[in-house]
Design a protein around this motif. Structure first.
Motif, PDB file in Angstrom:
ATOM      1  N   TYR A 162      30.819  69.777  68.633  1.00 35.86           N
ATOM      2  CA  TYR A 162      31.814  69.748  69.705  1.00 35.86           C
ATOM      3  C   TYR A 162      33.125  69.152  69.200  1.00 35.86           C
ATOM      4  N   GLN A 188      35.037  71.408  67.277  1.00 40.14           N
ATOM      5  CA  GLN A 188      35.376  72.591  68.082  1.00 40.14           C
ATOM      6  C   GLN A 188      34.614  73.832  67.604  1.00 40.14           C
ATOM      7  N   LEU A 222      31.578  74.662  68.971  1.00 36.83           N
ATOM      8  CA  LEU A 222      30.496  74.799  69.949  1.00 36.83           C
ATOM      9  C   LEU A 222      30.728  76.021  70.838  1.00 36.83           C
ATOM     10  N   GLN A 252      27.609  74.492  74.756  1.00 35.36           N
ATOM     11  CA  GLN A 252      28.240  73.503  75.644  1.00 35.36           C
ATOM     12  C   GLN A 252      27.382  73.294  76.896  1.00 35.36           C
ATOM     13  N   TYR A 304      28.228  60.602  74.162  1.00 33.11           N
ATOM     14  CA  TYR A 304      28.588  61.799  74.930  1.00 33.11           C
ATOM     15  C   TYR A 304      29.824  61.520  75.788  1.00 33.11           C
ATOM     16  N   VAL A 344      33.103  63.677  74.987  1.00 33.59           N
ATOM     17  CA  VAL A 344      33.418  64.727  75.952  1.00 33.59           C
ATOM     18  C   VAL A 344      34.479  64.275  76.943  1.00 33.59           C
ATOM     19  N   ASP A 374      38.025  64.219  75.604  1.00 38.02           N
ATOM     20  CA  ASP A 374      38.568  65.495  75.158  1.00 38.02           C
ATOM     21  C   ASP A 374      39.640  65.988  76.138  1.00 38.02           C
TER      22      ASP A 374
END
Length: 287
Positions: A222, A225, A227, A232, A280, A284, A287
């Protein structure tokens, strides 16, 4: 012959004890006795077969390790199975005899937990539909643990209960024997519940490890980039599952307060889970 005399309805305990004494006194006793008993258990006379089963159970409790080794061999187990199998004597063996034989084999899966052959034989009977469900042992039917019992037997782990059980089993009063049977059942149930908790713990810890490993791998992709949309969605699903695992671990930890090793394993899994959930959110969410 006297110990299994079909003409008498009550057990001849004097002769049964003499048979056990002879098994113990004769060097060949533990080898010969199972063959004699198998022949009697296969008798078309119901009372003779039932008496022989009583003698067998008494020998299990009194004739020691060499006797145990013989009756836990496939050669002897097959002789018992023939009484149940419709291919052999099951077509004319009475339901009472077949029920007792089933109880005997089932009880041995408890008293000899390390004997794989007994468990395999019993599972085979269930798989073939010959035994449809585990027997419910009557209150007045005592299944005495063999002597010597296997190491790490459930009856060796609680000294206080073991002493009480031994005292009750020596009694001549029916109410004491019924109490002994209830105690045996409760100890077995307690052991089964303990085993079930251990299984739930191992399953949860294994799932945590697998989910954390996969989630870390997806998080790395992820960040690069790399994924796909499907990955996802998988990552999101893993995160949700890991969140649900946390209360499960807390509940398992509360069940293991008396087991330091098990508790340590659960706490370690919880740390892995907490760190993975934190990574996580950091990756995430930022981002």
């Amino acid at each position: 012959d006297k110990a299994t005399d079909p003409s008498i309805s009550e057990e001849n305990w004097e002769c049964i004890q003499q048979f056990c004494d002879q098994v113990n006194a004769d060097i060949e006793g533990p080898l010969l006795a199972p063959r004699l008993l198998a022949h009697k258990i296969q008798s078309p006379q119901e009372m003779e077969a039932l008496h022989a089963l009583t003698v067998l159970e008494t020998c299990v409790n009194n004739c020691g390790e060499r006797f145990h080794r013989e009756i836990t061999k496939f050669r002897f187990l097959n002789e018992l199975i023939k009484v149940l199998s419709p291919k052999y004597y099951g077509i004319w063996s009475s339901e009472k005899v077949k029920s007792r034989v089933t109880e005997v084999i089932f009880s041995w899966t408890v008293w000899f937990p390390r004997e794989v052959k007994i468990r395999d034989a019993y599972q085979m009977l269930k798989k073939q539909g010959i035994v449809k469900e585990d027997p419910k042992v009557p209150e007045d039917k005592i299944l005495p643990p063999p002597s010597p019992r296997p190491q790490n037997s459930i009856f060796d782990r609680d000294e206080e209960k073991s002493k009480l059980l031994a005292r009750l089993l020596k009694s001549d009063h029916s109410e004491d024997l019924q109490a002994a049977n209830r105690l045996i059942k409760s100890m077995i149930k307690e052991e089964q519940e303990k085993s079930a908790r251990a299984s739930r713990r191992e399953s949860a810890i294994s799932e945590v490890s697998e989910n954390v490993t996969l989630m870390d791998e997806l998080l790395e992709n992820y960040q690069r980039q790399e994924l796909s949309t499907a990955d996802q969605e998988t990552l999101q699903t893993l995160f949700q599952r890991c969140e649900k695992l946390r209360p499960l671990l807390f509940r398992l930890a509360s069940e293991m307060v008396d087991d330091d090793e098990a508790l340590a394993a659960i706490l370690q899994a919880n740390d892995q889970l907490t760190q993975a959930l934190g990574r996580y959110r950091q990756v995430v969410a930022s981002d």
